[in-house]
Write a protein that holds these residues in place. Sequence first.
Motif, PDB file in Angstrom:
ATOM      1  N   ALA A 195       0.851  -1.182   0.000  1.00  0.00           N
ATOM      2  CA  ALA A 195       0.000   0.000   0.000  1.00  0.00           C
ATOM      3  C   ALA A 195       0.890   1.236   0.000  1.00  0.00           C
ATOM      4  O   ALA A 195       1.984   1.239   0.589  1.00  0.00           O
ATOM      5  CB  ALA A 195      -0.898  -0.003   1.232  1.00  0.00           C
ATOM      6  N   ASP A 196       0.438   2.286  -0.631  1.00  0.00           N
ATOM      7  CA  ASP A 196       1.229   3.513  -0.700  1.00  0.00           C
ATOM      8  C   ASP A 196       1.580   4.043   0.687  1.00  0.00           C
ATOM      9  O   ASP A 196       2.657   4.605   0.888  1.00  0.00           O
ATOM     10  CB  ASP A 196       0.467   4.587  -1.479  1.00  0.00           C
ATOM     11  N   SER A 197       0.684   3.837   1.635  1.00  0.00           N
ATOM     12  CA  SER A 197       0.875   4.393   2.977  1.00  0.00           C
ATOM     13  C   SER A 197       2.030   3.745   3.727  1.00  0.00           C
ATOM     14  O   SER A 197       2.520   4.318   4.710  1.00  0.00           O
ATOM     15  CB  SER A 197      -0.412   4.243   3.796  1.00  0.00           C
ATOM     16  N   VAL A 198       2.479   2.567   3.293  1.00  0.00           N
ATOM     17  CA  VAL A 198       3.563   1.878   4.013  1.00  0.00           C
ATOM     18  C   VAL A 198       4.791   1.649   3.142  1.00  0.00           C
ATOM     19  O   VAL A 198       5.817   1.172   3.629  1.00  0.00           O
ATOM     20  CB  VAL A 198       3.081   0.524   4.580  1.00  0.00           C
ATOM     21  N   LYS A 199       4.695   1.992   1.876  1.00  0.00           N
ATOM     22  CA  LYS A 199       5.801   1.750   0.947  1.00  0.00           C
ATOM     23  C   LYS A 199       7.065   2.463   1.422  1.00  0.00           C
ATOM     24  O   LYS A 199       7.031   3.635   1.811  1.00  0.00           O
ATOM     25  CB  LYS A 199       5.402   2.249  -0.437  1.00  0.00           C
ATOM     26  N   GLY A 200       8.168   1.735   1.442  1.00  0.00           N
ATOM     27  CA  GLY A 200       9.432   2.286   1.902  1.00  0.00           C
ATOM     28  C   GLY A 200       9.647   2.163   3.394  1.00  0.00           C
ATOM     29  O   GLY A 200      10.759   2.387   3.885  1.00  0.00           O
ATOM     30  N   ARG A 201       8.612   1.816   4.144  1.00  0.00           N
ATOM     31  CA  ARG A 201       8.732   1.660   5.605  1.00  0.00           C
ATOM     32  C   ARG A 201       8.527   0.217   6.043  1.00  0.00           C
ATOM     33  O   ARG A 201       9.126  -0.218   7.022  1.00  0.00           O
ATOM     34  CB  ARG A 201       7.705   2.544   6.316  1.00  0.00           C
ATOM     35  N   PHE A 202       7.671  -0.502   5.353  1.00  0.00           N
ATOM     36  CA  PHE A 202       7.352  -1.890   5.714  1.00  0.00           C
ATOM     37  C   PHE A 202       7.951  -2.835   4.677  1.00  0.00           C
ATOM     38  O   PHE A 202       8.094  -2.486   3.504  1.00  0.00           O
ATOM     39  CB  PHE A 202       5.843  -2.107   5.742  1.00  0.00           C
ATOM     40  N   ALA A 203       8.264  -4.051   5.126  1.00  0.00           N
ATOM     41  CA  ALA A 203       8.768  -5.072   4.218  1.00  0.00           C
ATOM     42  C   ALA A 203       8.147  -6.416   4.571  1.00  0.00           C
ATOM     43  O   ALA A 203       8.230  -6.854   5.727  1.00  0.00           O
ATOM     44  CB  ALA A 203      10.285  -5.159   4.295  1.00  0.00           C
ATOM     45  N   ILE A 204       7.567  -7.056   3.577  1.00  0.00           N
ATOM     46  CA  ILE A 204       6.983  -8.380   3.776  1.00  0.00           C
ATOM     47  C   ILE A 204       7.963  -9.435   3.287  1.00  0.00           C
ATOM     48  O   ILE A 204       8.690  -9.233   2.300  1.00  0.00           O
ATOM     49  CB  ILE A 204       5.628  -8.503   3.042  1.00  0.00           C
ATOM     50  N   SER A 205       8.006 -10.551   3.987  1.00  0.00           N
ATOM     51  CA  SER A 205       8.856 -11.658   3.572  1.00  0.00           C
ATOM     52  C   SER A 205       8.207 -12.963   4.021  1.00  0.00           C
ATOM     53  O   SER A 205       7.260 -12.958   4.810  1.00  0.00           O
ATOM     54  CB  SER A 205      10.264 -11.525   4.159  1.00  0.00           C
ATOM     55  N   ARG A 206       8.714 -14.067   3.489  1.00  0.00           N
ATOM     56  CA  ARG A 206       8.178 -15.374   3.867  1.00  0.00           C
ATOM     57  C   ARG A 206       9.301 -16.396   3.838  1.00  0.00           C
ATOM     58  O   ARG A 206      10.325 -16.214   3.165  1.00  0.00           O
ATOM     59  CB  ARG A 206       7.054 -15.794   2.927  1.00  0.00           C
ATOM     60  N   ASP A 207       9.092 -17.475   4.572  1.00  0.00           N
ATOM     61  CA  ASP A 207      10.014 -18.599   4.587  1.00  0.00           C
ATOM     62  C   ASP A 207       9.158 -19.847   4.446  1.00  0.00           C
ATOM     63  O   ASP A 207       8.533 -20.291   5.415  1.00  0.00           O
ATOM     64  CB  ASP A 207      10.809 -18.607   5.893  1.00  0.00           C
ATOM     65  N   ASN A 208       9.105 -20.388   3.238  1.00  0.00           N
ATOM     66  CA  ASN A 208       8.214 -21.526   2.999  1.00  0.00           C
ATOM     67  C   ASN A 208       8.649 -22.764   3.775  1.00  0.00           C
ATOM     68  O   ASN A 208       7.803 -23.566   4.191  1.00  0.00           O
ATOM     69  CB  ASN A 208       8.150 -21.829   1.506  1.00  0.00           C
ATOM     70  N   ALA A 209       9.940 -22.931   3.975  1.00  0.00           N
ATOM     71  CA  ALA A 209      10.419 -24.100   4.719  1.00  0.00           C
ATOM     72  C   ALA A 209       9.948 -24.052   6.169  1.00  0.00           C
ATOM     73  O   ALA A 209       9.619 -25.093   6.762  1.00  0.00           O
ATOM     74  CB  ALA A 209      11.930 -24.184   4.652  1.00  0.00           C
ATOM     75  N   LYS A 210       9.909 -22.863   6.742  1.00  0.00           N
ATOM     76  CA  LYS A 210       9.470 -22.704   8.125  1.00  0.00           C
ATOM     77  C   LYS A 210       7.976 -22.407   8.222  1.00  0.00           C
ATOM     78  O   LYS A 210       7.446 -22.320   9.334  1.00  0.00           O
ATOM     79  CB  LYS A 210      10.261 -21.582   8.799  1.00  0.00           C
ATOM     80  N   LYS A 211       7.317 -22.203   7.088  1.00  0.00           N
ATOM     81  CA  LYS A 211       5.895 -21.853   7.057  1.00  0.00           C
ATOM     82  C   LYS A 211       5.639 -20.582   7.855  1.00  0.00           C
ATOM     83  O   LYS A 211       4.739 -20.517   8.701  1.00  0.00           O
ATOM     84  CB  LYS A 211       5.037 -23.006   7.581  1.00  0.00           C
ATOM     85  N   MET A 212       6.439 -19.568   7.580  1.00  0.00           N
ATOM     86  CA  MET A 212       6.354 -18.303   8.295  1.00  0.00           C
ATOM     87  C   MET A 212       6.206 -17.144   7.320  1.00  0.00           C
ATOM     88  O   MET A 212       6.743 -17.184   6.200  1.00  0.00           O
ATOM     89  CB  MET A 212       7.600 -18.074   9.150  1.00  0.00           C
ATOM     90  N   VAL A 213       5.494 -16.122   7.765  1.00  0.00           N
ATOM     91  CA  VAL A 213       5.368 -14.869   7.041  1.00  0.00           C
ATOM     92  C   VAL A 213       5.741 -13.761   8.014  1.00  0.00           C
ATOM     93  O   VAL A 213       5.401 -13.831   9.207  1.00  0.00           O
ATOM     94  CB  VAL A 213       3.930 -14.642   6.539  1.00  0.00           C
ATOM     95  N   TYR A 214       6.429 -12.752   7.523  1.00  0.00           N
ATOM     96  CA  TYR A 214       6.882 -11.664   8.387  1.00  0.00           C
ATOM     97  C   TYR A 214       6.469 -10.312   7.794  1.00  0.00           C
ATOM     98  O   TYR A 214       6.345 -10.159   6.582  1.00  0.00           O
ATOM     99  CB  TYR A 214       8.398 -11.691   8.541  1.00  0.00           C
ATOM    100  N   LEU A 215       6.306  -9.357   8.690  1.00  0.00           N
ATOM    101  CA  LEU A 215       6.112  -7.974   8.281  1.00  0.00           C
ATOM    102  C   LEU A 215       7.028  -7.118   9.139  1.00  0.00           C
ATOM    103  O   LEU A 215       6.761  -6.934  10.326  1.00  0.00           O
ATOM    104  CB  LEU A 215       4.662  -7.533   8.420  1.00  0.00           C
ATOM    105  N   GLN A 216       8.100  -6.628   8.552  1.00  0.00           N
ATOM    106  CA  GLN A 216       9.000  -5.720   9.245  1.00  0.00           C
ATOM    107  C   GLN A 216       8.461  -4.307   9.074  1.00  0.00           C
ATOM    108  O   GLN A 216       8.289  -3.834   7.948  1.00  0.00           O
ATOM    109  CB  GLN A 216      10.415  -5.825   8.660  1.00  0.00           C
ATOM    110  N   MET A 217       8.209  -3.653  10.193  1.00  0.00           N
ATOM    111  CA  MET A 217       7.631  -2.315  10.174  1.00  0.00           C
ATOM    112  C   MET A 217       8.608  -1.333  10.797  1.00  0.00           C
ATOM    113  O   MET A 217       8.934  -1.460  11.978  1.00  0.00           O
ATOM    114  CB  MET A 217       6.300  -2.308  10.922  1.00  0.00           C
TER     115      MET A 217
END
Length: 121
Positions: free
Chosen positions: A61-83
């Motif tokens: 979303a434009d409101s979080v672009k450049g500040r938030f980062a989404i990532s995932r690890d399929n082996a660990k079945k995890m999703v992350y949101l760095q804010m």
Amino acid sequence: QVQLVESGGGLVQAGGSLRLSCEASGRTFSIYAVGWFRQAPGKEREFVARIGWNYEATYYADSVKGRFAISRDNAKKMVYLQMNSLKPEDTAVYYCSAGYISSGAYIPTMWGQGTQVTVSS
């Protein structure tokens, strides 16, 4: 089907950082796109970020672009949101989701229970 459980929310001062985590269960997690949404009091749930099943197709979303980062690890079945550089207007319940991408649009079909993020000024 997958089940999703978020964690990592809390209270942080403006300008601070938080990392949200989403743990998935279910054998088919790696085939789904995943995304984060948020809902502030009195407002509708809004899209924050998503990532495709193959770690590509990230979109924010434009409101979080450049500040938030989404990532995932399929082996660990995890999703992350760095804010980072959090603002009071980022205060909301944050929801993890799983779904699919169709014609560039992310369609969530499964949801976690949410985790509260509060940013103080």
